[in-house]
Design a protein around this motif. Structure first.
Motif, PDB file in Angstrom:
ATOM      1  N   ASN A  72       0.867  -1.170   0.000  1.00 15.08           N
ATOM      2  CA  ASN A  72       0.000   0.000   0.000  1.00 15.08           C
ATOM      3  C   ASN A  72       0.905   1.221   0.000  1.00 15.08           C
ATOM      4  N   ALA A  73       0.446   2.315  -0.551  1.00 18.28           N
ATOM      5  CA  ALA A  73       1.252   3.526  -0.604  1.00 18.28           C
ATOM      6  C   ALA A  73       1.417   4.142   0.785  1.00 18.28           C
ATOM      7  N   GLY A  78       5.570   1.213   9.061  1.00 17.94           N
ATOM      8  CA  GLY A  78       5.640  -0.152   8.554  1.00 17.94           C
ATOM      9  C   GLY A  78       4.753  -1.136   9.293  1.00 17.94           C
ATOM     10  N   TRP A  79       3.942  -0.648  10.250  1.00 19.60           N
ATOM     11  CA  TRP A  79       3.130  -1.555  11.063  1.00 19.60           C
ATOM     12  C   TRP A  79       1.713  -1.730  10.545  1.00 19.60           C
ATOM     13  N   THR A 107       2.430 -11.851  -0.176  1.00 24.81           N
ATOM     14  CA  THR A 107       3.079 -11.014   0.835  1.00 24.81           C
ATOM     15  C   THR A 107       2.669  -9.561   0.660  1.00 24.81           C
ATOM     16  N   LEU A 108       2.411  -8.910   1.796  1.00 24.24           N
ATOM     17  CA  LEU A 108       2.039  -7.500   1.804  1.00 24.24           C
ATOM     18  C   LEU A 108       3.090  -6.708   2.564  1.00 24.24           C
ATOM     19  N   HIS A 109       3.664  -5.729   1.934  1.00 21.06           N
ATOM     20  CA  HIS A 109       4.547  -4.716   2.501  1.00 21.06           C
ATOM     21  C   HIS A 109       5.953  -5.190   2.873  1.00 21.06           C
ATOM     22  N   SER A 110       6.104  -6.323   3.510  1.00 19.05           N
ATOM     23  CA  SER A 110       7.445  -6.776   3.862  1.00 19.05           C
ATOM     24  C   SER A 110       7.487  -8.293   3.810  1.00 19.05           C
TER      25      SER A 110
END
Length: 153
Positions: A72-73, A78-79, A107-110
């Motif tokens: 997501n932008a 990062g949480w 996977t999302l974000h990390s």
């Protein structure tokens, strides 16, 4: 007529053999470039005020193995992801993406991107909900974010 046919057959069989031959070859090839494309991508997702999931989808077509990763932008440290309005007020969101064929989570974000075998047309479903309760005092307006899809091949 029969005699003529026999005579021609005999003549053809008695023709002298060639003493030598020559050969050649021309190599042929085609190079097909690796490629992945998106289709059936939802143009917009309108999230529900009651916090229930809004779903949309997209298709990834690849002629080679690939990995897929989403993001997501907008993220807070990062949480968690969020949507925000013009006054920069935030509402937390919950986001999940799965491959329709085998329910594998993307996977999302990390973390590590989801590896896929490719040579296929793969459908994905994204589910997003507002996780911050919307109350009578939540400021009116449009809250936005952008869902991002990355394919590596």
């Amino acid at each position: 007529m029969k005699k003529l046919f026999l005579a021609l057959t005999t003549f053809m069989l008695a023709a002298p053999a060639f003493a030598a031959t020559a050969t050649s070859s021309i190599p042929m090839s085609v190079e097909i470039a690796k490629q992945c494309t998106f289709s059936n991508v939802a143009s917009e997702m309108i999230l529900k005020e009651d916090g229930s999931d809004t779903t949309a989808g997209y298709t990834v077509t690849c002629n080679t193995p690939y990995s897929i990763f989403t993001d997501n932008a907008k993220w807070y440290d990062g949480w968690y992801s969020y949507i925000s309005n013009a006054q920069n007020e935030w509402l937390k969101t919950g986001v999940g993406t799965r491959a329709v064929s085998d329910n594998a989570l993307v996977t999302l974000h990390s973390g590590t991107a989801l590896a896929r075998p490719g040579y296929s047309v793969d459908d994905y479903e994204v589910s997003i909900h507002v996780s911050t309760p919307i109350t009578a005092t939540t400021r009116a307006g449009v809250y936005t974010d952008t869902y991002l899809i990355n394919v590596y091949y």
